[in-house]
Design a protein around this motif. Structure first.
Motif, PDB file in Angstrom:
ATOM      1  N   ALA A 342       0.836  -1.209   0.000  1.00 57.32           N
ATOM      2  CA  ALA A 342       0.000   0.000   0.000  1.00 57.32           C
ATOM      3  C   ALA A 342       0.866   1.253   0.000  1.00 57.32           C
ATOM      4  CB  ALA A 342      -0.925  -0.007   1.217  1.00 57.32           C
ATOM      5  N   LEU A 343       1.971   1.241   0.745  1.00 53.81           N
ATOM      6  CA  LEU A 343       2.887   2.382   0.763  1.00 53.81           C
ATOM      7  C   LEU A 343       3.506   2.596  -0.618  1.00 53.81           C
ATOM      8  CD1 LEU A 343       4.531   4.604   2.112  1.00 53.81           C
ATOM      9  CD2 LEU A 343       6.130   2.846   2.929  1.00 53.81           C
ATOM     10  N   ARG A 344       3.940   1.513  -1.250  1.00 55.26           N
ATOM     11  CA  ARG A 344       4.537   1.638  -2.598  1.00 55.26           C
ATOM     12  C   ARG A 344       3.526   2.211  -3.585  1.00 55.26           C
ATOM     13  NH1 ARG A 344       6.734  -3.669  -1.440  1.00 55.26           N
ATOM     14  NH2 ARG A 344       8.971  -3.536  -0.991  1.00 55.26           N
ATOM     15  N   ARG A 345       2.292   1.716  -3.555  1.00 57.29           N
ATOM     16  CA  ARG A 345       1.275   2.231  -4.484  1.00 57.29           C
ATOM     17  C   ARG A 345       1.038   3.718  -4.267  1.00 57.29           C
ATOM     18  NH1 ARG A 345      -1.289  -2.751  -3.228  1.00 57.29           N
ATOM     19  NH2 ARG A 345      -2.616  -1.707  -1.691  1.00 57.29           N
ATOM     20  N   ASP A 346       1.016   4.131  -3.017  1.00 55.32           N
ATOM     21  CA  ASP A 346       0.807   5.542  -2.696  1.00 55.32           C
ATOM     22  C   ASP A 346       1.980   6.382  -3.190  1.00 55.32           C
ATOM     23  OD1 ASP A 346      -0.472   7.746  -1.704  1.00 55.32           O
ATOM     24  OD2 ASP A 346      -0.272   7.215   0.408  1.00 55.32           O
ATOM     25  N   LEU A 347       3.197   5.863  -3.010  1.00 53.25           N
ATOM     26  CA  LEU A 347       4.383   6.586  -3.476  1.00 53.25           C
ATOM     27  C   LEU A 347       4.380   6.721  -4.996  1.00 53.25           C
ATOM     28  CD1 LEU A 347       7.163   5.031  -1.193  1.00 53.25           C
ATOM     29  CD2 LEU A 347       6.209   7.335  -1.051  1.00 53.25           C
ATOM     30  N   VAL A 348       4.008   5.656  -5.686  1.00 55.69           N
ATOM     31  CA  VAL A 348       3.972   5.697  -7.155  1.00 55.69           C
ATOM     32  C   VAL A 348       2.954   6.724  -7.640  1.00 55.69           C
ATOM     33  CG1 VAL A 348       3.313   4.388  -9.215  1.00 55.69           C
ATOM     34  CG2 VAL A 348       4.832   3.357  -7.518  1.00 55.69           C
ATOM     35  N   GLU A 349       1.765   6.714  -7.031  1.00 58.68           N
ATOM     36  CA  GLU A 349       0.734   7.674  -7.430  1.00 58.68           C
ATOM     37  C   GLU A 349       1.191   9.102  -7.164  1.00 58.68           C
ATOM     38  OE1 GLU A 349      -3.958   8.721  -6.417  1.00 58.68           O
ATOM     39  OE2 GLU A 349      -3.027   6.895  -5.641  1.00 58.68           O
ATOM     40  N   HIS A 350       1.820   9.321  -6.015  1.00 58.81           N
ATOM     41  CA  HIS A 350       2.293  10.663  -5.664  1.00 58.81           C
ATOM     42  C   HIS A 350       3.452  11.076  -6.570  1.00 58.81           C
ATOM     43  CE1 HIS A 350       2.517  14.039  -2.888  1.00 58.81           C
ATOM     44  NE2 HIS A 350       3.828  13.913  -2.861  1.00 58.81           N
ATOM     45  N   GLY A 351       4.364  10.140  -6.849  1.00 59.19           N
ATOM     46  CA  GLY A 351       5.510  10.456  -7.692  1.00 59.19           C
ATOM     47  C   GLY A 351       5.114  10.777  -9.114  1.00 59.19           C
ATOM     48  N   ARG A 352       4.111  10.070  -9.633  1.00 57.90           N
ATOM     49  CA  ARG A 352       3.673  10.318 -11.012  1.00 57.90           C
ATOM     50  C   ARG A 352       3.152  11.742 -11.184  1.00 57.90           C
ATOM     51  NH1 ARG A 352       1.222   4.610 -11.919  1.00 57.90           N
ATOM     52  NH2 ARG A 352       2.842   3.634 -13.188  1.00 57.90           N
ATOM     53  N   LYS A 353       2.516  12.271 -10.143  1.00 54.79           N
ATOM     54  CA  LYS A 353       1.989  13.630 -10.236  1.00 54.79           C
ATOM     55  C   LYS A 353       3.105  14.662 -10.349  1.00 54.79           C
ATOM     56  CE  LYS A 353      -2.195  12.540  -7.597  1.00 54.79           C
ATOM     57  NZ  LYS A 353      -2.928  12.769  -6.324  1.00 54.79           N
ATOM     58  N   ALA A 354       4.284  14.321  -9.838  1.00 54.55           N
ATOM     59  CA  ALA A 354       5.423  15.242  -9.896  1.00 54.55           C
ATOM     60  C   ALA A 354       6.230  15.076 -11.170  1.00 54.55           C
ATOM     61  CB  ALA A 354       6.332  15.028  -8.685  1.00 54.55           C
ATOM     62  N   MET A 355       5.905  14.063 -11.959  1.00 46.34           N
ATOM     63  CA  MET A 355       6.640  13.785 -13.187  1.00 46.34           C
ATOM     64  C   MET A 355       5.885  14.348 -14.386  1.00 46.34           C
ATOM     65  SD  MET A 355       9.321  11.913 -12.355  1.00 46.34           S
ATOM     66  CE  MET A 355       9.857  11.184 -10.795  1.00 46.34           C
ATOM     67  N   PRO A 356       6.590  14.600 -15.487  1.00 50.13           N
ATOM     68  CA  PRO A 356       5.879  14.974 -16.712  1.00 50.13           C
ATOM     69  C   PRO A 356       4.930  13.854 -17.131  1.00 50.13           C
ATOM     70  CG  PRO A 356       8.245  15.328 -16.934  1.00 50.13           C
ATOM     71  CD  PRO A 356       8.053  14.561 -15.673  1.00 50.13           C
ATOM     72  N   ARG A 357       3.826  14.208 -17.750  1.00 49.45           N
ATOM     73  CA  ARG A 357       2.932  13.183 -18.278  1.00 49.45           C
ATOM     74  C   ARG A 357       3.668  12.411 -19.365  1.00 49.45           C
ATOM     75  NH1 ARG A 357      -2.220  16.569 -20.018  1.00 49.45           N
ATOM     76  NH2 ARG A 357      -0.506  17.757 -20.932  1.00 49.45           N
ATOM     77  N   PRO A 358       3.344  11.111 -19.542  1.00 43.62           N
ATOM     78  CA  PRO A 358       4.043  10.321 -20.558  1.00 43.62           C
ATOM     79  C   PRO A 358       4.025  11.004 -21.921  1.00 43.62           C
ATOM     80  CG  PRO A 358       2.685   8.895 -19.200  1.00 43.62           C
ATOM     81  CD  PRO A 358       2.361  10.305 -18.794  1.00 43.62           C
ATOM     82  N   GLY A 359       5.201  11.204 -22.485  1.00 40.08           N
ATOM     83  CA  GLY A 359       5.320  11.835 -23.797  1.00 40.08           C
ATOM     84  C   GLY A 359       5.471  13.330 -23.769  1.00 40.08           C
ATOM     85  N   ASP A 360       5.299  13.962 -22.591  1.00 41.49           N
ATOM     86  CA  ASP A 360       5.482  15.411 -22.480  1.00 41.49           C
ATOM     87  C   ASP A 360       6.969  15.747 -22.362  1.00 41.49           C
ATOM     88  OD1 ASP A 360       2.861  16.022 -22.677  1.00 41.49           O
ATOM     89  OD2 ASP A 360       2.595  16.723 -20.625  1.00 41.49           O
ATOM     90  N   ALA A 361       7.383  16.823 -23.007  1.00 37.42           N
ATOM     91  CA  ALA A 361       8.751  17.300 -22.838  1.00 37.42           C
ATOM     92  C   ALA A 361       8.868  18.000 -21.494  1.00 37.42           C
ATOM     93  CB  ALA A 361       9.124  18.257 -23.969  1.00 37.42           C
ATOM     94  N   ALA A 362      10.030  17.864 -20.864  1.00 34.16           N
ATOM     95  CA  ALA A 362      10.280  18.489 -19.564  1.00 34.16           C
ATOM     96  C   ALA A 362      11.493  19.395 -19.670  1.00 34.16           C
ATOM     97  CB  ALA A 362      10.507  17.417 -18.495  1.00 34.16           C
ATOM     98  N   LEU A 363      11.424  20.558 -19.041  1.00 34.65           N
ATOM     99  CA  LEU A 363      12.504  21.540 -19.111  1.00 34.65           C
ATOM    100  C   LEU A 363      13.611  21.195 -18.127  1.00 34.65           C
ATOM    101  CD1 LEU A 363      10.425  24.855 -19.175  1.00 34.65           C
ATOM    102  CD2 LEU A 363      11.353  23.605 -21.135  1.00 34.65           C
ATOM    103  N   ASN A 364      14.865  21.299 -18.591  1.00 36.13           N
ATOM    104  CA  ASN A 364      15.984  21.182 -17.654  1.00 36.13           C
ATOM    105  C   ASN A 364      16.267  22.562 -17.047  1.00 36.13           C
ATOM    106  OD1 ASN A 364      17.618  22.657 -19.472  1.00 36.13           O
ATOM    107  ND2 ASN A 364      18.348  20.793 -20.470  1.00 36.13           N
ATOM    108  N   ALA A 365      17.263  22.621 -16.161  1.00 43.65           N
ATOM    109  CA  ALA A 365      17.537  23.868 -15.431  1.00 43.65           C
ATOM    110  C   ALA A 365      17.886  25.012 -16.379  1.00 43.65           C
ATOM    111  CB  ALA A 365      18.659  23.643 -14.427  1.00 43.65           C
TER     112      ALA A 365
END
Length: 425
Positions: A342-365
């Motif tokens: 349950a902890l892993r599933r929660d971490l994955v869901e939370h982490g995905r929200k902080a990541m770019p959506r699949p296929g989206d470009a993300a800006l570096n610094a």
């Protein structure tokens, strides 16, 4: 770039096939010297490679790509060899003896592609990320960047900015004529729309989180079960565990991917008040620093001491006598495994929200900073009424856009970027 470079572009031998790339003005001559003639462009041809007809090096497929419609923008040849170490060494030695040829340095093929206009700087950065991608999210984001998603967007913004700048320049040059005495009536709305579009990109999740992983720090007092839980989450005996307080003295990190989401877990020294142990005190200071830099803290201590926005974790629930924590987000036992899924599933869901959506470009610094400069300049332009000051703000925005895709760069920055590539890329 008057010389011709070569390098092994496939993996280190031994392998089934090894690919050697040759790029530059002497690529065709090198191919003729090894194979006897120049094959038809862009068609694989079977040839016996040799430096003398009596001493064959290998039987290989060769390809000839005349410039400038090639990956590097110049004449390019490929040798698809048998992937034995001796074969590769022999062919590379033969190429090194040819006049005008030399071994490539890391990233030199891609740098030539950039210099010859085959790719721009943002696409090159995406390609570097693609080569280092280890998760599906990283791969898809890098593919988008290398494919020019950001570059095309910047060009569109730049074109719009040039149109606005032209109207401002007309006011400066012909301000004494009635039809161009003021800024266009839609000037403010056009500037605001452009700044808002740039802001949308700036609000996206960053490439550093995607590349380095969502940083999760396990923190709490000594003997709270941090190291045991850390080992369970990374699925390795990475941290030393013992019943003695203060076993962990430093910040221990381990990168893992869970369901395709990259994480960087950090185990820290137990946090407590004063200690006479100098080494433990240093570990505590580092633990506090790690907590401040975390994307998420898993707190295994008294709820009253928890950092802001930390997840309260009730650990070691398999042990008798543990004080109940009624408001804990998760109750886990790293020993029995209870609550870990349950902890892993929660971490994955939370982490995905902080990541770019699949296929989206993300800006570096670098890209984020330049787009920030462009937005600041656009906002300043929208607040000015003096056409001369407006024109200067718009020029600053154009400079930022140009730097982002490589129209204005420095050699030091290019050296740092292309140094990330392997030798054959």
């Amino acid at each position: 770039m008057d010389d011709t470079i070569f390098a092994l572009s496939s993996g280190s031998p031994p392998a089934a096939i090894a690919v050697i790339r040759i790029s530059g003005p002497a690529a065709g001559q090198a191919l003729v010297a090894l194979s006897g003639d120049l094959p038809s462009p862009r068609r694989a041809s079977y040839r016996t490679l040799s430096v003398s007809r009596e001493t064959p090096l290998d039987q290989a497929l060769v390809l000839w790509f005349p410039g400038n419609r090639t990956a590097t923008g110049e004449d390019l040849a490929e040798l698809h060899l048998h992937g034995g170490r001796a074969v590769v060494n022999a062919v590379e030695a033969a190429l090194a003896q040819m006049p005008g040829l030399r071994r490539a340095v890391p990233g030199e093929f891609t740098r030539r592609a950039f210099a010859n206009g085959r790719i721009d700087l943002a696409e090159a950065e995406g390609l570097a990320d693609l080569l280092s991608a280890e998760t599906e999210l990283q791969r898809r984001s890098a593919i988008a960047m290398a494919g020019g998603v950001l570059s095309r967007q910047v060009e569109q913004w730049r074109d719009g900015l040039l149109g606005i700048s032209a109207a401002v320049e007309a006011v400066l040059d012909f301000g004494d004529e009635d039809d161009v005495s003021d800024l266009p009536p839609d000037f403010t709305s056009r500037i605001a729309g452009l700044a808002e579009a740039v802001s949308g990109w700036l609000s996206r999740p960053r490439a550093e989180t995607l590349r380095e992983g969502f940083r999760i720090v396990l923190a709490g007092p000594p003997n709270a079960g941090k190291s045991t839980l850390f080992n369970a989450l990374v699925e390795a005996e990475a941290a030393i565990t013992a019943p003695l307080a203060g076993t962990t003295r430093d910040v221990l990190t381990r990168a893992v991917a869970i369901e395709g989401v990259p994480f960087l877990f950090a185990d820290t020294a137990g946090l407590r008040g004063e200690t006479d142990d100098v080494i433990e005190a240093i570990g505590i200071d580092r633990a506090r620093t790690a907590v401040g830099e975390a994307d998420l803290v898993l707190w295994l201590g008294d709820p009253d001491d928890a950092p802001e926005d930390a997840w309260q974790i009730a650990a070691q629930i398999d042990r008798s006598g543990r004080a109940a924590i009624p408001d804990a987000r998760h109750r886990v036992s790293a020993v029995t495994g209870e609550g870990l899924d349950a902890l892993r599933r929660d971490l994955v869901e939370h982490g995905r929200k902080a990541m770019p959506r699949p296929g989206d470009a993300a800006l570096n610094a670098r890209q984020h900073a330049l787009l920030g400069d462009a937005r600041s300049a656009l906002i300043a332009a929208g607040k000015e009424s003096d056409p001369l000051l407006v024109a200067e703000c718009l020029r600053r925005a154009r400079v930022a856009f140009d730097a982002l895709i490589g129209r204005a760069t420095t050699e030091d920055m290019l050296d740092a970027l292309f140094g990330r590539f392997c030798i054959g890329k």
